[in-house]
Motif scaffolding. Structure first.
Motif, PDB file in Angstrom:
ATOM      1  N   TRP A 152       0.846  -1.184   0.000  1.00 22.69           N
ATOM      2  CA  TRP A 152       0.000   0.000   0.000  1.00 22.69           C
ATOM      3  C   TRP A 152       0.883   1.236   0.000  1.00 22.69           C
ATOM      4  N   ARG A 153       0.377   2.310  -0.597  1.00 26.39           N
ATOM      5  CA  ARG A 153       1.104   3.575  -0.542  1.00 26.39           C
ATOM      6  C   ARG A 153       0.101   4.729  -0.702  1.00 26.39           C
ATOM      7  N   LEU A 154       0.250   5.753   0.145  1.00 26.79           N
ATOM      8  CA  LEU A 154      -0.564   6.957   0.018  1.00 26.79           C
ATOM      9  C   LEU A 154       0.139   7.893  -0.954  1.00 26.79           C
ATOM     10  N   LEU A 155      -0.504   8.178  -2.074  1.00 25.87           N
ATOM     11  CA  LEU A 155       0.061   9.044  -3.102  1.00 25.87           C
ATOM     12  C   LEU A 155      -0.728  10.345  -3.166  1.00 25.87           C
ATOM     13  N   HIS A 156      -0.014  11.454  -3.328  1.00 28.26           N
ATOM     14  CA  HIS A 156      -0.643  12.765  -3.443  1.00 28.26           C
ATOM     15  C   HIS A 156      -0.567  13.230  -4.896  1.00 28.26           C
ATOM     16  N   ALA A 157      -1.707  13.604  -5.445  1.00 30.34           N
ATOM     17  CA  ALA A 157      -1.758  14.008  -6.851  1.00 30.34           C
ATOM     18  C   ALA A 157      -0.836  15.184  -7.144  1.00 30.34           C
ATOM     19  N   SER A 158      -0.673  16.075  -6.164  1.00 35.39           N
ATOM     20  CA  SER A 158       0.169  17.253  -6.381  1.00 35.39           C
ATOM     21  C   SER A 158       1.630  16.888  -6.604  1.00 35.39           C
ATOM     22  N   ASP A 159       2.036  15.672  -6.236  1.00 29.70           N
ATOM     23  CA  ASP A 159       3.406  15.220  -6.494  1.00 29.70           C
ATOM     24  C   ASP A 159       3.613  14.810  -7.947  1.00 29.70           C
ATOM     25  N   PHE A 160       2.526  14.777  -8.711  1.00 31.50           N
ATOM     26  CA  PHE A 160       2.605  14.316 -10.098  1.00 31.50           C
ATOM     27  C   PHE A 160       2.048  15.356 -11.069  1.00 31.50           C
ATOM     28  N   GLY A 161       2.210  16.626 -10.699  1.00 29.61           N
ATOM     29  CA  GLY A 161       1.841  17.705 -11.598  1.00 29.61           C
ATOM     30  C   GLY A 161       0.384  18.084 -11.603  1.00 29.61           C
ATOM     31  N   VAL A 162      -0.398  17.579 -10.654  1.00 30.09           N
ATOM     32  CA  VAL A 162      -1.833  17.864 -10.582  1.00 30.09           C
ATOM     33  C   VAL A 162      -2.058  18.976  -9.548  1.00 30.09           C
ATOM     34  N   PRO A 163      -2.750  20.072  -9.894  1.00 31.30           N
ATOM     35  CA  PRO A 163      -2.866  21.227  -8.991  1.00 31.30           C
ATOM     36  C   PRO A 163      -3.906  21.079  -7.887  1.00 31.30           C
ATOM     37  N   GLN A 164      -3.912  19.942  -7.225  1.00 29.81           N
ATOM     38  CA  GLN A 164      -4.744  19.735  -6.043  1.00 29.81           C
ATOM     39  C   GLN A 164      -4.065  18.699  -5.161  1.00 29.81           C
ATOM     40  N   LEU A 165      -4.450  18.662  -3.890  1.00 32.79           N
ATOM     41  CA  LEU A 165      -3.820  17.737  -2.948  1.00 32.79           C
ATOM     42  C   LEU A 165      -4.164  16.294  -3.284  1.00 32.79           C
ATOM     43  N   ARG A 166      -5.406  15.964  -3.244  1.00 31.88           N
ATOM     44  CA  ARG A 166      -5.983  14.665  -3.602  1.00 31.88           C
ATOM     45  C   ARG A 166      -5.138  13.447  -3.204  1.00 31.88           C
ATOM     46  N   PRO A 167      -5.074  13.129  -1.930  1.00 31.38           N
ATOM     47  CA  PRO A 167      -4.392  11.893  -1.532  1.00 31.38           C
ATOM     48  C   PRO A 167      -5.222  10.674  -1.915  1.00 31.38           C
ATOM     49  N   ARG A 168      -4.565   9.678  -2.471  1.00 33.29           N
ATOM     50  CA  ARG A 168      -5.248   8.418  -2.810  1.00 33.29           C
ATOM     51  C   ARG A 168      -4.424   7.264  -2.250  1.00 33.29           C
ATOM     52  N   PHE A 169      -5.125   6.286  -1.694  1.00 35.35           N
ATOM     53  CA  PHE A 169      -4.474   5.126  -1.108  1.00 35.35           C
ATOM     54  C   PHE A 169      -4.469   4.024  -2.154  1.00 35.35           C
ATOM     55  N   VAL A 170      -3.290   3.611  -2.540  1.00 35.27           N
ATOM     56  CA  VAL A 170      -3.124   2.732  -3.700  1.00 35.27           C
ATOM     57  C   VAL A 170      -2.559   1.385  -3.268  1.00 35.27           C
ATOM     58  N   LEU A 171      -3.158   0.323  -3.752  1.00 36.90           N
ATOM     59  CA  LEU A 171      -2.657  -1.036  -3.559  1.00 36.90           C
ATOM     60  C   LEU A 171      -2.103  -1.538  -4.884  1.00 36.90           C
ATOM     61  N   VAL A 172      -0.863  -1.958  -4.872  1.00 37.75           N
ATOM     62  CA  VAL A 172      -0.256  -2.630  -6.025  1.00 37.75           C
ATOM     63  C   VAL A 172       0.209  -4.003  -5.568  1.00 37.75           C
ATOM     64  N   ALA A 173      -0.154  -5.022  -6.313  1.00 38.02           N
ATOM     65  CA  ALA A 173       0.290  -6.384  -6.009  1.00 38.02           C
ATOM     66  C   ALA A 173       0.780  -7.024  -7.297  1.00 38.02           C
ATOM     67  N   LEU A 174       1.844  -7.762  -7.197  1.00 39.91           N
ATOM     68  CA  LEU A 174       2.404  -8.441  -8.365  1.00 39.91           C
ATOM     69  C   LEU A 174       2.734  -9.887  -8.020  1.00 39.91           C
ATOM     70  N   GLN A 175       2.702 -10.739  -9.032  1.00 31.62           N
ATOM     71  CA  GLN A 175       3.150 -12.100  -8.821  1.00 31.62           C
ATOM     72  C   GLN A 175       4.599 -12.075  -8.345  1.00 31.62           C
ATOM     73  N   GLU A 176       4.972 -13.061  -7.551  1.00 35.59           N
ATOM     74  CA  GLU A 176       6.278 -13.058  -6.893  1.00 35.59           C
ATOM     75  C   GLU A 176       7.436 -12.892  -7.883  1.00 35.59           C
ATOM     76  N   GLU A 177       7.257 -13.364  -9.096  1.00 36.74           N
ATOM     77  CA  GLU A 177       8.308 -13.243 -10.112  1.00 36.74           C
ATOM     78  C   GLU A 177       8.640 -11.798 -10.435  1.00 36.74           C
ATOM     79  N   TYR A 178       7.611 -10.929 -10.382  1.00 36.42           N
ATOM     80  CA  TYR A 178       7.781  -9.536 -10.805  1.00 36.42           C
ATOM     81  C   TYR A 178       7.898  -8.557  -9.634  1.00 36.42           C
ATOM     82  N   ALA A 179       7.411  -8.948  -8.456  1.00 37.53           N
ATOM     83  CA  ALA A 179       7.317  -8.028  -7.324  1.00 37.53           C
ATOM     84  C   ALA A 179       8.630  -7.326  -6.961  1.00 37.53           C
ATOM     85  N   PRO A 180       9.793  -7.999  -6.995  1.00 35.09           N
ATOM     86  CA  PRO A 180      11.025  -7.295  -6.600  1.00 35.09           C
ATOM     87  C   PRO A 180      11.390  -6.137  -7.515  1.00 35.09           C
ATOM     88  N   TYR A 181      10.816  -6.093  -8.713  1.00 33.46           N
ATOM     89  CA  TYR A 181      11.175  -5.059  -9.689  1.00 33.46           C
ATOM     90  C   TYR A 181      10.239  -3.851  -9.638  1.00 33.46           C
TER      91      TYR A 181
END
Length: 417
Positions: A152-181
């Motif tokens: 999980w990671r809390l990402l703020h839209a303003s860190d990616f060039g978007v002119p608002q705060l907009r925190p979003r909680f993001v889940l990314v999961a990958l198969q074990e083969e790809y996860a370390p990358y």
């Protein structure tokens, strides 16, 4: 891996769709319940200016097997979605697993049938709060059982060039083969202010006050709130948000049909148009068409995952699937200690045992058990001197035919968004 196909559930009007397309993914299927949002998707993905040549938008309840069959898409590169936010929103009751709109746990269960190489789900900041620690840990447990590594990671839209705060909680999961990358995207630099982002649009009809207004609107904006069909019309959020917008010279009580004209004066400032809201959400002019009436268009835009953020996360997932960069150690997730102890013990534990093992005072233990009991069935047994607890089943809808979600969904379908 040249063909990075994605199935996207609860796709809304396409903020994540566009961002993932820009990151190199191609949609095999996008499923959306709201008719207006689905029409917007069709206009952009299937129309004369569409990105793909075949029909990919499916309308209806994503959990209805008559709408689509997850098993038909086994082995796809990515399963993505922006499942409903109200179950976790601090502006709501935070019912979590008890909310008929909750599809987060259901989405995770689809990995068993689809076995995608990666999963991307985003939601509101509320899901990151202590209230949902047990819920999050259950999700990570299920991911591990299916052969995935999730973070999980809390990402703020303003860190990616978007002119608002907009925190979003993001889940990314990958198969074990790809996860370390997989490496979370780094901030992309300072975002423009509201004034910088909207000066051109505010000036479009010859309003003489546009430049003065832009100087006042010299900060990142509050989070745009799209709202739901259950509550209110098109405005920029609750009272606190309206006050913050007023400080930037924006009247947040409603959405304008057009930009201010020459000679217009305002007590607070002009209202934003849907086009302006889209700009604040990270859409560039002309790259996406929104269909429907003004209120519907506003909700579609306001509830979206900003395309620049979706693109950044999509590029990070693409890089992991192509095994780019150096492998890294996974982050150790936060766990709910009571959930962990009861899960591992598998039987009844007295309150005295739990309190001693976790070094908790009785009132704190009772409070945490109450929170855990909102998402899990907790069996209780009264003893001579203390109560005992046992962790029972997860309450959330995960696909059960007899779950109360089905009846509640039918009752409230017209107001679900």
């Amino acid at each position: 891996m040249a063909d990075l196909e994605v199935v996207e559930i609860c796709a809304g009007a396409g903020g994540q769709v566009l961002g993932l397309e820009q990151a190199g993914f191609r949609h095999r299927l996008a499923i959306e319940l709201d008719e207006n949002a689905a029409t917007t998707l069709s206009e952009n993905l299937e129309g004369s200016r569409g990105l793909l040549p075949w029909s990919i938008v499916q309308r209806g309840d994503v959990a209805d097997p008559e709408v689509w069959k997850p098993s038909d898409h086994e082995g796809i590169a990515l399963l993505a979605g922006g499942v409903p936010c109200p179950p976790f929103s601090v502006a709501g009751k935070q019912l979590g697993a008890n909310d008929e709109r909750d599809l987060f746990a259901w989405a995770v269960e689809q990995l068993e049938f689809m076995q995608p190489k990666a999963l991307l789900l985003e939601n509101v900041r509320g899901l990151s709060l202590p209230r949902f620690t047990g819920y999050r840990q259950h999700v990570l447990d299920r991911l591990q059982e299916f052969g995935y590594v999730g973070e999980w990671r809390l990402l703020h839209a303003s860190d990616f060039g978007v002119p608002q705060l907009r925190p979003r909680f993001v889940l990314v999961a990958l198969q074990e083969e790809y996860a370390p990358y997989f490496h979370w995207p780094e901030p992309a630099g300072e975002a423009p202010t509201v004034g910088e982002a909207l000066l051109e649009l505010m000036s479009a009809n010859g309003w003489e006050g546009a430049r003065k207004w832009a100087k006042k609107a010299d900060k990142i904006g509050p989070t745009i709130v799209g709202g739901s069909k259950k509550h209110g019309g098109a405005d920029l959020g609750p009272t606190r948000a309206k006050r913050a917008w007023a400080q930037l010279g924006v009247d947040a009580l409603g959405v304008a049909d057009e930009a201010p004209k020459a000679g217009d004066t305002f007590e607070i400032g002009p209202k934003l148009t849907c086009e302006m809201v889209a700009r604040i959400q990270g859409w560039r002019d002309g790259e996406w068409i929104f269909t429907g009436r003004k209120t519907s268009r506003y909700r579609q835009i306001g509830n979206a995952f900003p395309p620049p953020v979706a693109r950044a996360v999509g590029e990070a997932i693409s890089g992991a699937l192509k095994k780019r960069g150096k492998p890294r150690e996974r982050e150790v997730p936060e766990e709910d200690p009571i959930y962990r102890v009861l899960r591992d013990h598998g039987d009844f534990m007295t309150a005295t045992q739990l309190a001693a093992k976790l070094n908790l005072e009785a009132p704190e233990l009772e409070h945490r058990m109450t929170l855990l009991g909102r998402d899990f069935h907790i069996e209780k047994a009264d003893g001579d001197s203390t109560v005992a607890y046992k962790l029972g089943a997860f309450k959330a809808f995960t696909g059960q035919d007899d779950h109360e979600r089905h009846e509640l969904f039918l009752q409230h379908r017209a107001k679900i968004s």
